[in-house]
Design a protein around this motif. Structure first.
Motif, short mmCIF file in Angstrom:
data_model
loop_
_atom_site.label_atom_id
_atom_site.label_comp_id
_atom_site.label_asym_id
_atom_site.label_seq_id
_atom_site.Cartn_x
_atom_site.Cartn_y
_atom_site.Cartn_z
N TYR A 3 -8.24 36.15 -90.79
CA TYR A 3 -7.08 36.06 -89.92
C TYR A 3 -5.89 35.53 -90.71
O TYR A 3 -6.04 34.92 -91.77
CB TYR A 3 -7.36 35.14 -88.74
CG TYR A 3 -8.29 35.71 -87.71
CD1 TYR A 3 -7.78 36.49 -86.66
CD2 TYR A 3 -9.66 35.48 -87.76
CE1 TYR A 3 -8.63 37.02 -85.69
CE2 TYR A 3 -10.51 36.00 -86.80
CZ TYR A 3 -9.98 36.77 -85.77
OH TYR A 3 -10.81 37.30 -84.82
N LEU A 4 -4.68 35.76 -90.17
CA LEU A 4 -3.48 35.19 -90.76
C LEU A 4 -3.42 33.71 -90.41
O LEU A 4 -3.51 33.34 -89.25
CB LEU A 4 -2.24 35.91 -90.21
CG LEU A 4 -2.16 37.42 -90.49
CD1 LEU A 4 -1.01 38.03 -89.68
CD2 LEU A 4 -1.96 37.67 -91.97
N TYR A 11 0.73 35.29 -94.11
CA TYR A 11 1.16 34.59 -92.90
C TYR A 11 2.69 34.50 -92.87
O TYR A 11 3.31 34.77 -91.83
CB TYR A 11 0.56 33.18 -92.85
CG TYR A 11 1.07 32.32 -91.71
CD1 TYR A 11 0.42 32.33 -90.48
CD2 TYR A 11 2.19 31.50 -91.87
CE1 TYR A 11 0.88 31.53 -89.43
CE2 TYR A 11 2.65 30.71 -90.83
CZ TYR A 11 1.99 30.73 -89.61
OH TYR A 11 2.46 29.95 -88.58
N LEU A 12 3.29 34.16 -94.00
CA LEU A 12 4.75 34.07 -94.07
C LEU A 12 5.39 35.43 -93.85
O LEU A 12 6.37 35.55 -93.11
CB LEU A 12 5.16 33.49 -95.42
CG LEU A 12 6.67 33.32 -95.65
CD1 LEU A 12 7.24 32.34 -94.64
CD2 LEU A 12 6.93 32.83 -97.07
N ARG A 13 4.84 36.48 -94.49
CA ARG A 13 5.37 37.82 -94.31
C ARG A 13 5.29 38.25 -92.85
O ARG A 13 6.23 38.84 -92.31
CB ARG A 13 4.59 38.82 -95.17
CG ARG A 13 4.90 38.73 -96.66
CD ARG A 13 3.93 39.59 -97.46
NE ARG A 13 3.86 40.93 -96.91
CZ ARG A 13 2.77 41.70 -96.96
NH1 ARG A 13 1.66 41.24 -97.53
NH2 ARG A 13 2.79 42.92 -96.47
N PHE A 130 -3.57 36.51 -85.83
CA PHE A 130 -3.40 35.15 -86.32
C PHE A 130 -4.62 34.29 -86.00
O PHE A 130 -5.22 34.43 -84.93
CB PHE A 130 -2.14 34.52 -85.73
CG PHE A 130 -0.86 35.00 -86.37
CD1 PHE A 130 -0.24 34.25 -87.36
CD2 PHE A 130 -0.29 36.20 -85.97
CE1 PHE A 130 0.93 34.71 -87.95
CE2 PHE A 130 0.88 36.66 -86.55
CZ PHE A 130 1.50 35.91 -87.55
N GLN A 131 -4.94 33.42 -86.92
CA GLN A 131 -6.01 32.45 -86.69
C GLN A 131 -5.63 31.61 -85.48
O GLN A 131 -4.48 31.20 -85.34
CB GLN A 131 -6.17 31.58 -87.94
CG GLN A 131 -7.48 30.85 -88.03
CD GLN A 131 -7.41 29.48 -87.40
OE1 GLN A 131 -6.32 28.93 -87.23
NE2 GLN A 131 -8.55 28.92 -87.05
N PRO A 132 -6.57 31.39 -84.52
CA PRO A 132 -6.22 30.73 -83.25
C PRO A 132 -5.41 29.44 -83.40
O PRO A 132 -4.50 29.19 -82.62
CB PRO A 132 -7.59 30.47 -82.61
CG PRO A 132 -8.44 31.58 -83.13
CD PRO A 132 -7.97 31.83 -84.54
#
Length: 396
Positions: A3-4, A11-13, A130-132
């Protein structure tokens, strides 16, 4: 598949791309809001008629939300969001050449249909990719993008309208949006937790039925209706208030008033963190109470008090919306795309319906009438969020 999550380049992108997409969506969606007085003068129509240039877009977007989630299940999240941003930007350029108000309203309605491909799918993307532990912050940053887009779009439109014309202003915003749409497609990471699938009409209806199956989830949809209805009504008619006596501000200065959107950028991320400690219901109640105080302050004499009140009102709105939108994903884990679409259906229906109704309050009672209408909506939101919190606790 990972996950992001915070600390990783993708994650930033992803967060910056979603921020940019939200920027384009809200900059285009409310393009005509700061120039409503100009549209009234040029086309010789009432404030209520001019406000249809906003309501037609949000209304068409709201209805289109019902079909977008199914299209994204087939076509893919990233592809649909990118196409939505590009098409809406192209249409903004066409809107600038509108020969009459009816044509402008019709084009704005088509623009609303095009825009429908981004907001609900972006919410589903956040909840899926995304990671929870990072999803709440990512959603807050996404909502921040909506506030910055709304602010910068209005400032650009107001300043260019004063310097040139509203047509040049809308054209410029369309070109800027096209450039951002290209960057969105380039930098958003491909989804890792979604596989395109073809669902029958019956399956789509079944998923929508599931997304309507929990009373507390329908209640959250109602929160979107109330919060957005009050927010758009406030900003639709504050332009008329500020360009008339005793303020008599130019379009450039009216556009600068929207700098108060920066407070929403901060509050959406901050309230997302507060919700983790105080709970979502309490956080929404706090946000709505801040908005109530703010809208009441705008009744005080003096431009400074008007700006302070709008800033407080905006803080509360964006904080409440950030928490409510993230609540949808928690309450509908199996039908996130459909639930996100329904939330935004109610959200933009509130914008369209209450925004148009607000014209009658403005025409009859001027700014105090608008304040009474908006205040009533936020009082209702406080009560409704309390009921939802109890219902969620009871079900748990």
């Amino acid at each position: 598949m990972s996950y992001l999550e915070r600390g990783r380049p993708d994650y930033l992108r992803a967060t910056l791309s979603l921020f940019a997409g939200a920027f384009v969506t809200f900059a285009i969606l409310y393009t005509t809001q700061p120039i409503l007085p100009d549209l009234s003068r040029q086309f010789h129509v009432s404030p209520t008629a001019a406000s249809l240039s906003v309501s037609a877009t949000t209304g068409a977007l709201a209805i289109s939300m019902l079909f977008v989630s199914g299209l994204s299940d087939i076509w893919g999240r990233k592809r649909l969001m990118s196409a939505s941003l590009m098409l809406s930007a192209v249409l903004a350029i066409v809107v600038a050449a509108s020969p009459s108000l009816p044509v402008l309203i019709a084009l704005r309605a088509v623009q609303g249909i095009a825009l429908a491909g981004f907001p609900s799918i972006a919410m589903a993307y956040v909840n899926e990719e995304f990671q929870p532990a990072s999803a709440g912050r990512a959603m807050g940053l996404y909502v921040s993008g909506t506030s910055v887009g709304g602010m910068v779009g209005r400032i650009i439109t107001g300043a260019l309208t004063d310097a040139f014309s509203w047509r040049i202003a809308v054209l410029t915003l369309g070109i800027l949006s096209m450039l951002i749409a290209v960057s969105f497609w380039t930098f958003l990471p491909r989804p890792n937790h979604f596989s395109p699938r073809r669902l029958s009409v019956g399956q789509q209806l079944a998923r929508l039925k599931m997304a309507l199956g929990k009373p507390e989830l329908v209640g959250v949809y109602g929160l979107g209706f109330l919060l957005m209805g009050g927010f758009v009504t406030t900003y639709n008619y504050v332009s008329y208030d500020l360009t008339g006596p005793p303020y008599s501000l130019s379009q450039t200065w009216v556009g600068m008033i929207f700098l108060v959107y920066l407070t929403g950028t901060v509050s959406s991320a901050w309230m997302g963190r507060v919700a983790d400690s105080l709970g979502r219901a309490r956080s929404i109640q706090i946000s709505a109470a801040i908005s109530l105080i703010g809208i009441a302050v705008t009744l005080a004499d003096g431009l400074v008090w008007k700006i302070v009140g709008l800033a407080l009102f905006t803080v509360g709105f964006f904080g409440g919306h950030a928490v409510a939108s993230s609540w949808v994903g928690r309450l509908a884990p199996q039908t996130r795309a459909q639930a996100s679409s329904l939330y935004l259906l109610f959200y933009y229906t509130g914008s369209s319906v209450i925004g148009a109704v607000g014209g009658s309050f403005w025409s009859q009672y001027h700014w105090p009438g608008v304040v009474v209408l908006v205040g009533g909506l936020f009082v209702f939101a406080i009560a409704l969020s309390g009921w939802i919190g109890h219902a969620v606790a009871a079900r748990a």
